[in-house]
Design an enzyme around this catalytic site. Sequence first.
Site, PDB file in Angstrom:
ATOM      1  N   HIS A   1       2.023   2.039  -3.232  1.00  0.00           N
ATOM      2  CA  HIS A   1       1.120   3.032  -3.805  1.00  0.00           C
ATOM      3  C   HIS A   1       1.674   4.447  -3.697  1.00  0.00           C
ATOM      4  O   HIS A   1       0.938   5.420  -3.835  1.00  0.00           O
ATOM      5  CB  HIS A   1      -0.252   2.957  -3.132  1.00  0.00           C
ATOM      6  CG  HIS A   1      -1.003   1.704  -3.440  1.00  0.00           C
ATOM      7  ND1 HIS A   1      -2.253   1.426  -2.922  1.00  0.00           N
ATOM      8  CD2 HIS A   1      -0.691   0.636  -4.217  1.00  0.00           C
ATOM      9  CE1 HIS A   1      -2.663   0.248  -3.355  1.00  0.00           C
ATOM     10  NE2 HIS A   1      -1.727  -0.244  -4.141  1.00  0.00           N
TER      11      HIS A   1
ATOM     12  N   ASP B   1       0.862  -1.184   0.000  1.00  0.00           N
ATOM     13  CA  ASP B   1       0.000   0.000   0.000  1.00  0.00           C
ATOM     14  C   ASP B   1       0.899   1.234   0.000  1.00  0.00           C
ATOM     15  O   ASP B   1       2.033   1.170  -0.471  1.00  0.00           O
ATOM     16  CB  ASP B   1      -0.947  -0.033   1.201  1.00  0.00           C
ATOM     17  CG  ASP B   1      -2.275   0.660   0.912  1.00  0.00           C
ATOM     18  OD1 ASP B   1      -2.245   1.863   0.572  1.00  0.00           O
ATOM     19  OD2 ASP B   1      -3.342   0.034   1.020  1.00  0.00           O
TER      20      ASP B   1
END
Length: 426
Positions: free
Chosen positions: A273, A250
């Site tokens: 991310h 993430d």
Amino acid sequence: MAFVSKARISLILLLCLVNRNGCERTGPFNPAEALVKAKNAAAGKLGPDVKTFNVLDYGAKANGKTDSSINFIRTFKAACNFRGNAMMVIPKGDFLIGPIIFQGPCFNPSSLIIQANGIVKAQADLSYFTGGADDTDWITFQSINGLILSGTGTFHGQGAKAWKYNDCAQKSHCVRLAANFKFNKVNDAIINGINSIDPKGFHIMVTICRNFRLLNLKLQAPGDSPNTDGIHISKSNVVKIAHCVIGTGDDCVSMIHGSIDISVNKVICGPGHGFSVGSLGHYDDEADVNKIVVTNSSLTDTTNGVRIKTYKTDSPSKASSIFFTDLIMNRVKNPIIIDQEYGNRRSTQTSKVSICDVRFVNIKGTSISKVAVQFLCSKSNPCEGIQMNNIDLQYVGPPRDQQPFESNCTNAKVSYVGLQNPPPCR
């Protein structure tokens, strides 16, 4: 399960139950001196005035099989209650522990040192982590003024067996899984040199903290591990992150509501991310985000590069004074993005979060998307004061894509200085 409930009661130990005024660290916090102290601790060069408290002396077993949770807590309690300079030691070896809370305040006149050189593994069974991570993270530090966590140690969350239970992709209000570390109300702290592997949830969570430094960390999890943010910051101010390597599933660094005066410098991110400000508007009465600086860092094979994201809700807040400078993108899908329709694009509602004074300066590298710059802002609250200065991105995606390499701006007031590749919004 009987063991779990009994352990939960015994592990949440309240320290300094007598005269709490005597628990406070004396004197102002000097980050430079604390960093030298952390490095000396790592090199075993602390002076004779520092008393050491080794987990082995309190019954911990370095066999990787015996749960040493109680022994870690007892060691911490002894070090924290000592009225002189103290260092808790986790030596080389394999240790197994369940969820524990290191609770302050402490009696030490200077920052409590925790020197971690061993391998510490979490219990893999989720039954140890009852009530979700808001109730049970793995290693929690709480209500401590003056903390140095340093060393070459590795903290392995054994999250692979738990990731299948993560439902945050399907639910906006999901129950997050346990973070490897949670720092709650911890001020004047340095976390230096340690490694975090495969957490069940976040690697490191920093909330309601002040004057906090995270340096020379290595945080690793597979790119498809869900919600394993590297460093997740909320309700905290003066947090500095530098010289870290973060590859996870993430956001490498996520800065949500109440993040003030946060700097990210010389961080290597990927996979993951990217660097994220948001998700603002997710809850009612969120505190603003401002004074965010991300600089001198690189992102490789990430979903996003630098992103600001907000929900389409009636909850008003503000994100301002955000600077992304001197960044290198390598094969990033969405290098530069503001997304004010995060979470529910079909809703006719607009985001009530105000975004202003955001600068993207000296950003170069490669994009695998033809839309390398995207500003999707709120119709009721357009983005203001967005500046693009010397942006040089090249397309390296599928060669057959005939779409032009471009920027896409909706409800955004953008100014441009210097080189612009892709071309500015029309």
